[in-house]
Design a protein around this motif. Structure first.
Motif, PDB file in Angstrom:
ATOM      1  N   SER A 399      30.057  61.425  37.176  1.00 11.82           N
ATOM      2  CA  SER A 399      29.716  62.684  36.497  1.00 11.82           C
ATOM      3  C   SER A 399      29.505  63.838  37.466  1.00 11.82           C
ATOM      4  O   SER A 399      29.762  64.998  37.123  1.00 11.82           O
ATOM      5  N   ASP A 400      29.055  63.533  38.688  1.00 17.54           N
ATOM      6  CA  ASP A 400      28.857  64.588  39.676  1.00 17.54           C
ATOM      7  C   ASP A 400      30.087  64.815  40.553  1.00 17.54           C
ATOM      8  O   ASP A 400      30.046  65.606  41.492  1.00 17.54           O
ATOM      9  N   SER A 401      31.178  64.118  40.257  1.00 14.45           N
ATOM     10  CA  SER A 401      32.443  64.244  41.000  1.00 14.45           C
ATOM     11  C   SER A 401      32.303  63.916  42.481  1.00 14.45           C
ATOM     12  O   SER A 401      33.101  64.367  43.304  1.00 14.45           O
ATOM     13  N   ARG A 402      31.305  63.099  42.827  1.00 17.50           N
ATOM     14  CA  ARG A 402      31.138  62.691  44.222  1.00 17.50           C
ATOM     15  C   ARG A 402      31.905  61.412  44.536  1.00 17.50           C
ATOM     16  O   ARG A 402      32.212  61.137  45.695  1.00 17.50           O
ATOM     17  N   TYR A 403      32.204  60.613  43.528  1.00 15.59           N
ATOM     18  CA  TYR A 403      32.807  59.308  43.765  1.00 15.59           C
ATOM     19  C   TYR A 403      33.918  59.043  42.750  1.00 15.59           C
ATOM     20  O   TYR A 403      33.911  59.574  41.642  1.00 15.59           O
ATOM     21  N   LEU A 404      34.835  58.184  43.165  1.00 14.96           N
ATOM     22  CA  LEU A 404      35.770  57.556  42.238  1.00 14.96           C
ATOM     23  C   LEU A 404      35.330  56.114  42.048  1.00 14.96           C
ATOM     24  O   LEU A 404      35.111  55.390  43.025  1.00 14.96           O
ATOM     25  N   ASN A 405      35.203  55.692  40.799  1.00 14.55           N
ATOM     26  CA  ASN A 405      34.901  54.302  40.495  1.00 14.55           C
ATOM     27  C   ASN A 405      36.159  53.618  39.977  1.00 14.55           C
ATOM     28  O   ASN A 405      36.849  54.154  39.107  1.00 14.55           O
ATOM     29  N   ILE A 406      36.472  52.454  40.528  1.00 12.00           N
ATOM     30  CA  ILE A 406      37.609  51.661  40.059  1.00 12.00           C
ATOM     31  C   ILE A 406      37.054  50.446  39.322  1.00 12.00           C
ATOM     32  O   ILE A 406      36.315  49.647  39.897  1.00 12.00           O
ATOM     33  N   TYR A 407      37.415  50.325  38.056  1.00 14.48           N
ATOM     34  CA  TYR A 407      36.942  49.212  37.229  1.00 14.48           C
ATOM     35  C   TYR A 407      38.087  48.234  36.999  1.00 14.48           C
ATOM     36  O   TYR A 407      39.227  48.634  36.756  1.00 14.48           O
ATOM     37  N   THR A 408      37.757  46.942  37.073  1.00 13.96           N
ATOM     38  CA  THR A 408      38.743  45.894  36.822  1.00 13.96           C
ATOM     39  C   THR A 408      38.137  44.850  35.896  1.00 13.96           C
ATOM     40  O   THR A 408      36.910  44.674  35.859  1.00 13.96           O
ATOM     41  N   THR A 409      38.974  44.176  35.147  1.00 21.47           N
ATOM     42  CA  THR A 409      38.477  43.174  34.216  1.00 21.47           C
ATOM     43  C   THR A 409      37.887  41.970  34.952  1.00 21.47           C
ATOM     44  O   THR A 409      38.270  41.677  36.094  1.00 21.47           O
ATOM     45  N   THR A 410      36.951  41.295  34.303  1.00 16.10           N
ATOM     46  CA  THR A 410      36.427  40.027  34.811  1.00 16.10           C
ATOM     47  C   THR A 410      36.876  38.858  33.945  1.00 16.10           C
ATOM     48  O   THR A 410      36.481  37.716  34.181  1.00 16.10           O
ATOM     49  N   ASP A 411      37.711  39.141  32.944  1.00 19.79           N
ATOM     50  CA  ASP A 411      38.177  38.087  32.038  1.00 19.79           C
ATOM     51  C   ASP A 411      39.297  37.271  32.676  1.00 19.79           C
ATOM     52  O   ASP A 411      40.205  37.829  33.300  1.00 19.79           O
ATOM     53  N   LEU A 412      39.223  35.957  32.485  1.00 20.98           N
ATOM     54  CA  LEU A 412      40.318  35.086  32.896  1.00 20.98           C
ATOM     55  C   LEU A 412      41.413  35.120  31.841  1.00 20.98           C
ATOM     56  O   LEU A 412      41.171  35.414  30.671  1.00 20.98           O
ATOM     57  N   THR A 413      42.636  34.804  32.262  1.00 22.37           N
ATOM     58  CA  THR A 413      43.750  34.764  31.320  1.00 22.37           C
ATOM     59  C   THR A 413      44.641  33.578  31.635  1.00 22.37           C
ATOM     60  O   THR A 413      44.760  33.163  32.798  1.00 22.37           O
ATOM     61  N   THR A 414      45.261  33.045  30.597  1.00 18.58           N
ATOM     62  CA  THR A 414      46.245  31.972  30.781  1.00 18.58           C
ATOM     63  C   THR A 414      47.665  32.523  30.825  1.00 18.58           C
ATOM     64  O   THR A 414      48.601  31.786  31.115  1.00 18.58           O
ATOM     65  N   ARG A 415      47.826  33.800  30.524  1.00 20.91           N
ATOM     66  CA  ARG A 415      49.152  34.418  30.554  1.00 20.91           C
ATOM     67  C   ARG A 415      49.508  34.774  31.991  1.00 20.91           C
ATOM     68  O   ARG A 415      48.760  35.442  32.683  1.00 20.91           O
ATOM     69  N   ARG A 416      50.652  34.286  32.447  1.00 24.42           N
ATOM     70  CA  ARG A 416      51.125  34.592  33.792  1.00 24.42           C
ATOM     71  C   ARG A 416      52.332  35.536  33.686  1.00 24.42           C
ATOM     72  O   ARG A 416      53.327  35.220  33.044  1.00 24.42           O
ATOM     73  N   ILE A 417      52.217  36.702  34.318  1.00 22.22           N
ATOM     74  CA  ILE A 417      53.267  37.712  34.326  1.00 22.22           C
ATOM     75  C   ILE A 417      53.353  38.251  35.752  1.00 22.22           C
ATOM     76  O   ILE A 417      52.332  38.392  36.426  1.00 22.22           O
ATOM     77  N   HIS A 418      54.564  38.553  36.212  1.00 23.34           N
ATOM     78  CA  HIS A 418      54.682  39.266  37.481  1.00 23.34           C
ATOM     79  C   HIS A 418      53.871  40.558  37.390  1.00 23.34           C
ATOM     80  O   HIS A 418      53.760  41.165  36.328  1.00 23.34           O
ATOM     81  N   THR A 419      53.297  40.982  38.501  1.00 20.78           N
ATOM     82  CA  THR A 419      52.533  42.225  38.494  1.00 20.78           C
ATOM     83  C   THR A 419      53.333  43.337  37.813  1.00 20.78           C
ATOM     84  O   THR A 419      54.547  43.453  37.995  1.00 20.78           O
TER      85      THR A 419
END
Length: 467
Positions: A399-419
């Motif tokens: 909110s103060d534009s001081r940082y960039l936050n990168i969020y990623t999932t923590t869920d496991l998946t059984t689906r395998r796909i190339h990036t």
């Protein structure tokens, strides 16, 4: 994002808009626009200052980040002007020039296109910007709104090498110029101009965004410029006459229909026959079904939200929820901005502002302390498969534009796909995602309930690619 130093890890390239940035329709002076490069550990590599002769706003600076010459390191390309400074502080052109008029618009003076070295921000090559300004009034008004509506993309126009495509105009006149970068200079490939003979039907058909894909199966990319499409050779492929719109989604939205599809919304319902949004065959532009409206329909979204119907669901501002074949399936979500692959199943989730939700209401992420961009459009800084495995990350500013936050999932998946970054439509989508009004990326194949096994990406490494 792009790999600027060739170490196999992406860097973040961030455009800073000042607090007084303006829409093109608004007069007033703006502060300078900066481009920063950051490593994933937060280290800033360099800063480019575009200077006082580049106005700040969503439609002015469309910066492309891509490895244009195949040396394993990405370049940055964007419009510059007298007084722009590269990553070393070296001035481009005349450092004392000031072309701002009394209303804050910049309607005179030279315009440049510069390629910067990704590692250092050094200006490698500067040439005159094309499409050129010419007469301001040729673009639809005389005060400076429509003349400076810019778009840009990366496209494999020969099926082998990436080209840089810089664009100007979409409300009236539309011009696209394609360039190839050989490591030393930009070589113009072609220019498409709606003012040229035979192209008048392409005038006024552009969006606030664009998309890139091989829509006709010839192995070379086309540029879907909203309601019209430009072929890989710089010739018009088709125009629909549906006119200007704000939002567009291109991918395999209906896996049971041959080829790719486009779902998009339109502002010009009073002059395009009342088409507020439409699903089109990407190859021909033929409307498969449509949502009728008598007003500006400013948003549209597409995602496989439920397993109840094949393909992706689509909706627009004020519309019901449609299946990929046009069947009304219920009430559309209130979110009409972004969709993101986040949890472990193949369905896509809704990203709106700083919240990710499952269709039906379950909240999966609430990014407290962060803000979205672009007002009611509520877009992230970036959405991309940054770390692999096919689920996407979302980049938000605090909110103060001081940082960039990168969020990623923590869920496991059984689906395998190339990036997903190995899929050409998705990779080009990441390159154009931050152009004008952000739109979420899609893939060339269907990801969703009942999906087929995805194709193996046809990737060849260049001699310089070691990661």
């Amino acid at each position: 994002m792009g790999d600027l130093d060739g170490d196999g890890q992406y860097e973040i390239i961030l455009k800073w808009d000042p607090s007084n940035s303006k829409d093109n329709s608004q007069k007033g002076y703006t502060g300078n626009v900066y481009l920063d490069a950051y490593k994933m550990n937060g280290t800033r590599l360099w800063r480019i200052d575009l200077g006082r002769n580049i106005r700040a706003g969503a439609h002015y600076t469309q910066f492309m980040v891509y490895d244009l010459d195949g040396d394993g390191k990405a370049e940055i390309a964007c419009k510059t002007a007298d007084g722009s400074r590269d990553g070393f502080g070296t001035v481009i052109g005349n450092p004392n020039a000031d072309y701002r008029n009394s209303s804050g618009y910049i309607l005179s003076g030279p315009e440049y296109l510069t390629v910067f070295q990704g590692l250092t921000g050094k200006a490698l090559y500067t040439t005159n910007y094309e499409p050129a300004r010419g007469n301001v009034s040729d673009w639809g008004d005389s005060y400076g709104n429509r003349v400076d509506r810019f778009l840009a993309c990366i496209a494999y126009l020969d099926g082998e090498h990436p080209s840089l495509v810089m664009c100007r105009g979409y409300y009236t006149r539309t011009v696209l110029t394609a360039y190839d970068w050989d490591g030393l200079r930009l070589i113009k490939r072609w220019t498409f101009d709606s003012n040229s003979w035979g192209n008048s039907g392409y005038a006024g058909q552009g969006n606030h965004n664009l998309s890139v894909a091989d829509i006709d199966g010839d192995g070379m990319d086309e540029i879907v410029y909203g309601a019209c499409t430009i072929d890989h050779n710089g010739k018009g492929l088709y125009t629909t006459g549906l006119q200007h719109g704000d939002a567009m989604h291109l991918g395999d939205l209906n896996p049971n229909h041959p080829g790719l599809e486009i779902w998009s919304s339109f502002e010009s319902t009073k002059t395009n026959g009342g088409v507020g949004a439409a699903m089109r065959d990407a190859k021909t532009g033929r409307i498969l079904f449509q949502y009728n409206a008598s007003r500006d329909v400013g948003r549209a979204c597409s995602a496989d939200l439920t397993a109840s119907y094949p393909g992706e669901e689509v909706w627009a501002s004020g519309s019901p929820l449609y299946s990929s074949t046009g069947q009304i399936t219920g009430t559309a979500p209130s979110q009409v901005n972004f969709a993101i692959w986040w949890d472990g199943d193949e369905l896509r989730e809704l990203l709106d502002g700083t919240t990710i939700t499952k269709y039906g209401g379950t909240t999966l992420l609430r990014a407290d302390g962060c803000e979205s961009n672009n007002g009611t459009k509520a877009t992230p800084c970036l959405q991309a498969d940054l770390f692999g495995d096919w689920r996407e990350e979302v980049v938000l500013r605090t909110s103060d534009s001081r940082y960039l936050n990168i969020y990623t999932t923590t869920d496991l998946t059984t689906r395998r796909i190339h990036t997903l970054m190995h899929d050409p439509v998705y990779r080009m989508g990441i390159a154009w995602q931050n152009v004008a009004y952000n739109q979420p990326p899609h893939t060339s194949f269907f990801i969703g309930h009942g999906m087929s096994e995805p194709p193996i990406p046809a990737i060849r490494l260049t001699s310089a690619s070691t990661h």
